[in-house]
Write a protein that holds these residues in place. Structure first.
Motif, PDB file in Angstrom:
ATOM      1  N   SER A   1       0.852  -1.193   0.000  1.00 38.30           N
ATOM      2  CA  SER A   1       0.000   0.000   0.000  1.00 38.30           C
ATOM      3  C   SER A   1       0.887   1.242   0.000  1.00 38.30           C
ATOM      4  CB  SER A   1      -0.891   0.004   1.238  1.00 38.30           C
ATOM      5  OG  SER A   1      -0.107  -0.117   2.398  1.00 38.30           O
ATOM      6  N   CYS A   2       0.759   2.068  -1.030  1.00 36.08           N
ATOM      7  CA  CYS A   2       1.615   3.250  -1.152  1.00 36.08           C
ATOM      8  C   CYS A   2       0.768   4.483  -1.456  1.00 36.08           C
ATOM      9  CB  CYS A   2       2.621   3.080  -2.295  1.00 36.08           C
ATOM     10  SG  CYS A   2       3.664   1.630  -2.136  1.00 36.08           S
ATOM     11  N   ILE A   3       1.336   5.642  -1.156  1.00 36.76           N
ATOM     12  CA  ILE A   3       0.627   6.879  -1.472  1.00 36.76           C
ATOM     13  C   ILE A   3       1.606   7.901  -2.036  1.00 36.76           C
ATOM     14  CG2 ILE A   3       0.746   7.847   0.876  1.00 36.76           C
ATOM     15  CD1 ILE A   3      -2.342   8.650   0.248  1.00 36.76           C
ATOM     16  N   TYR A   4       1.116   8.632  -3.036  1.00 32.42           N
ATOM     17  CA  TYR A   4       1.960   9.572  -3.771  1.00 32.42           C
ATOM     18  C   TYR A   4       1.561  11.003  -3.405  1.00 32.42           C
ATOM     19  CZ  TYR A   4       3.676  12.125  -7.884  1.00 32.42           C
ATOM     20  OH  TYR A   4       4.292  13.021  -8.723  1.00 32.42           O
ATOM     21  N   GLY A   5       2.567  11.858  -3.262  1.00 32.07           N
ATOM     22  CA  GLY A   5       2.309  13.257  -2.928  1.00 32.07           C
ATOM     23  C   GLY A   5       2.357  14.143  -4.160  1.00 32.07           C
ATOM     24  N   LEU A   6       1.219  14.735  -4.513  1.00 25.85           N
ATOM     25  CA  LEU A   6       1.191  15.633  -5.685  1.00 25.85           C
ATOM     26  C   LEU A   6       2.098  16.834  -5.452  1.00 25.85           C
ATOM     27  CD1 LEU A   6      -2.649  15.871  -6.487  1.00 25.85           C
ATOM     28  CD2 LEU A   6      -0.944  14.469  -7.651  1.00 25.85           C
ATOM     29  N   LYS A   7       2.217  17.262  -4.192  1.00 24.06           N
ATOM     30  CA  LYS A   7       2.962  18.480  -3.886  1.00 24.06           C
ATOM     31  C   LYS A   7       4.472  18.304  -3.901  1.00 24.06           C
ATOM     32  CE  LYS A   7      -0.619  20.689  -1.129  1.00 24.06           C
ATOM     33  NZ  LYS A   7      -1.101  20.868   0.255  1.00 24.06           N
ATOM     34  N   ASP A   8       4.951  17.066  -3.619  1.00 22.91           N
ATOM     35  CA  ASP A   8       6.405  16.872  -3.582  1.00 22.91           C
ATOM     36  C   ASP A   8       6.893  15.755  -4.510  1.00 22.91           C
ATOM     37  OD1 ASP A   8       5.566  14.627  -2.219  1.00 22.91           O
ATOM     38  OD2 ASP A   8       6.338  15.261  -0.263  1.00 22.91           O
ATOM     39  N   GLY A   9       5.963  15.042  -5.142  1.00 28.21           N
ATOM     40  CA  GLY A   9       6.359  13.988  -6.077  1.00 28.21           C
ATOM     41  C   GLY A   9       6.865  12.720  -5.418  1.00 28.21           C
ATOM     42  N   LEU A  10       6.742  12.668  -4.095  1.00 26.57           N
ATOM     43  CA  LEU A  10       7.304  11.513  -3.386  1.00 26.57           C
ATOM     44  C   LEU A  10       6.286  10.399  -3.156  1.00 26.57           C
ATOM     45  CD1 LEU A  10       9.507  13.372  -0.735  1.00 26.57           C
ATOM     46  CD2 LEU A  10      10.303  12.116  -2.756  1.00 26.57           C
ATOM     47  N   LEU A  11       6.778   9.165  -3.299  1.00 25.44           N
ATOM     48  CA  LEU A  11       5.969   7.976  -3.069  1.00 25.44           C
ATOM     49  C   LEU A  11       6.304   7.451  -1.672  1.00 25.44           C
ATOM     50  CD1 LEU A  11       4.018   6.043  -4.632  1.00 25.44           C
ATOM     51  CD2 LEU A  11       6.033   4.704  -5.242  1.00 25.44           C
ATOM     52  N   LYS A  12       5.267   7.180  -0.890  1.00 22.25           N
ATOM     53  CA  LYS A  12       5.483   6.729   0.491  1.00 22.25           C
ATOM     54  C   LYS A  12       4.834   5.372   0.692  1.00 22.25           C
ATOM     55  CE  LYS A  12       3.198   8.865   3.941  1.00 22.25           C
ATOM     56  NZ  LYS A  12       2.788  10.030   4.756  1.00 22.25           N
ATOM     57  N   ASN A  13       5.524   4.495   1.437  1.00 25.73           N
ATOM     58  CA  ASN A  13       4.976   3.185   1.753  1.00 25.73           C
ATOM     59  C   ASN A  13       4.142   3.307   3.031  1.00 25.73           C
ATOM     60  OD1 ASN A  13       4.500   0.473   2.261  1.00 25.73           O
ATOM     61  ND2 ASN A  13       6.542  -0.147   1.574  1.00 25.73           N
ATOM     62  N   LEU A  14       2.901   2.883   2.986  1.00 20.41           N
ATOM     63  CA  LEU A  14       2.054   2.998   4.178  1.00 20.41           C
ATOM     64  C   LEU A  14       2.192   1.792   5.110  1.00 20.41           C
ATOM     65  CD1 LEU A  14      -1.163   4.730   2.818  1.00 20.41           C
ATOM     66  CD2 LEU A  14       0.603   5.702   4.279  1.00 20.41           C
ATOM     67  N   GLY A  15       3.136   0.927   4.813  1.00 18.78           N
ATOM     68  CA  GLY A  15       3.518  -0.109   5.777  1.00 18.78           C
ATOM     69  C   GLY A  15       2.782  -1.433   5.686  1.00 18.78           C
ATOM     70  N   MET A  16       1.717  -1.487   4.880  1.00 19.83           N
ATOM     71  CA  MET A  16       1.019  -2.762   4.793  1.00 19.83           C
ATOM     72  C   MET A  16       1.534  -3.540   3.584  1.00 19.83           C
ATOM     73  SD  MET A  16      -3.077  -3.401   4.600  1.00 19.83           S
ATOM     74  CE  MET A  16      -3.713  -4.900   3.898  1.00 19.83           C
ATOM     75  N   SER A  17       2.549  -4.375   3.816  1.00 21.93           N
ATOM     76  CA  SER A  17       3.097  -5.210   2.753  1.00 21.93           C
ATOM     77  C   SER A  17       2.855  -6.662   3.120  1.00 21.93           C
ATOM     78  CB  SER A  17       4.601  -4.940   2.576  1.00 21.93           C
ATOM     79  OG  SER A  17       4.792  -3.651   2.048  1.00 21.93           O
ATOM     80  N   VAL A  18       1.929  -7.288   2.420  1.00 23.65           N
ATOM     81  CA  VAL A  18       1.447  -8.607   2.817  1.00 23.65           C
ATOM     82  C   VAL A  18       1.865  -9.675   1.811  1.00 23.65           C
ATOM     83  CG1 VAL A  18      -0.607  -9.921   3.475  1.00 23.65           C
ATOM     84  CG2 VAL A  18      -0.584  -7.443   3.800  1.00 23.65           C
ATOM     85  N   GLY A  19       2.472 -10.749   2.319  1.00 26.98           N
ATOM     86  CA  GLY A  19       2.953 -11.809   1.436  1.00 26.98           C
ATOM     87  C   GLY A  19       2.364 -13.171   1.751  1.00 26.98           C
ATOM     88  N   ARG A  20       1.525 -13.216   2.811  1.00 27.37           N
ATOM     89  CA  ARG A  20       0.903 -14.491   3.220  1.00 27.37           C
ATOM     90  C   ARG A  20      -0.457 -14.202   3.846  1.00 27.37           C
ATOM     91  NH1 ARG A  20       5.418 -15.415   6.683  1.00 27.37           N
ATOM     92  NH2 ARG A  20       3.885 -15.334   8.360  1.00 27.37           N
ATOM     93  N   THR A  21      -1.353 -15.181   3.763  1.00 26.46           N
ATOM     94  CA  THR A  21      -2.712 -14.984   4.299  1.00 26.46           C
ATOM     95  C   THR A  21      -2.712 -14.619   5.781  1.00 26.46           C
ATOM     96  OG1 THR A  21      -3.620 -16.476   2.645  1.00 26.46           O
ATOM     97  CG2 THR A  21      -4.970 -16.084   4.581  1.00 26.46           C
ATOM     98  N   ASP A  22      -1.878 -15.288   6.573  1.00 25.04           N
ATOM     99  CA  ASP A  22      -1.926 -15.020   8.026  1.00 25.04           C
ATOM    100  C   ASP A  22      -1.366 -13.645   8.398  1.00 25.04           C
ATOM    101  OD1 ASP A  22       0.664 -15.790   7.389  1.00 25.04           O
ATOM    102  OD2 ASP A  22       1.040 -16.687   9.349  1.00 25.04           O
ATOM    103  N   GLN A  23      -0.752 -12.970   7.442  1.00 28.19           N
ATOM    104  CA  GLN A  23      -0.234 -11.617   7.723  1.00 28.19           C
ATOM    105  C   GLN A  23      -1.297 -10.544   7.488  1.00 28.19           C
ATOM    106  OE1 GLN A  23       2.978 -11.374   4.867  1.00 28.19           O
ATOM    107  NE2 GLN A  23       4.521 -11.879   6.410  1.00 28.19           N
TER     108      GLN A  23
END
Ligand code: CO
Length: 216
Positions: free
Chosen positions: A176-198
């Motif tokens: 899950s990522c979010i992009y800033g129109l004002k600064d052009g930066l892409l930020k990771n919102l921390g939810m990186s899931v690779g398995r069902t139990d996660q």
């Protein structure tokens, strides 16, 4: 329209200069490692933001980067990307100041699109209590932009496509990522899931982090 064709010729010349044989080689096959699910907004061009050439990013975009289980278009893109292209990463990418999210938050009446944006309102409603404390509209819209990304990433994780891929041990992570129109930066919102139990621990943590960062 004339500009578009002229720009295209110039672009082809530039790529051919920097990467001789690029198009010929790429025409034979694509092997992207990433699927980008983003907003249709003209200010959020997937490849440019992450500096990727044609062939490196498989892309699906719609208004407000929504993933719903009845959308055959989005699900088909996801299925092809996961089952056949074997992408390693699925990125759900929202952006601050999203017009679709803003219309959803304001409950604007824009026509047919209101039905689509209902999905964003559903995401918002799930966190009604926490969002109630935000008085400023810009701040509220940006917070719902973040929530919407997390909720749509959760939706991706719950699809049969991703569930089946994980069941057979395929290496694919949903981000899950979010992009800033004002600064052009892409930020990771921390939810990186690779398995069902996660799914649920990481989902809960990501939502909690959103509201912790707000009070901090
Ligand atoms: Co948008």
């Amino acid at each position: 329209m004339k500009d578009l064709f002229e720009n295209n010729r110039a672009w082809v010349e530039e790529i051919n200069r920097d990467h001789p044989g690029f198009f010929e080689q790429l025409s034979r096959q694509q092997k992207p490692e990433y699927l980008w699910i983003g907003c249709a907004d003209s200010r959020v061009p997937a490849n440019e933001i992450v500096g990727m050439l044609p062939g490196e990013l498989f892309v699906h975009r719609n208004v407000a980067n929504v993933v719903v289980h009845s959308d055959l278009n989005c699900l088909s893109v996801l299925q092809f990307a996961v089952d056949y292209l074997k992408v390693k990463h699925v990125l759900v990418v929202g952006h601050y100041g999203c017009g679709g999210v803003q219309a959803a938050v304001r409950n604007d009446k824009l026509g047919l699109i209101d039905n689509w944006l209902r999905h964003v309102q559903d995401a918002q409603s799930k966190h009604y209590k926490e969002l109630q404390t935000i008085a400023d509209e810009h701040e509220l819209v940006d917070k719902v932009c973040e929530i919407n990304v997390i909720e749509q990433a959760l939706s991706v994780c719950q699809t049969t496509v991703i569930q089946d891929a994980w069941d057979r041990g395929q290496d694919v992570t949903v981000h899950s990522c979010i992009y800033g129109l004002k600064d052009g930066l892409l930020k990771n919102l921390g939810m990186s899931v690779g398995r069902t139990d996660q799914i649920y621990p990481l989902y809960k943590q990501a939502i909690q982090d959103l509201f912790d960062s707000q009070s901090a």
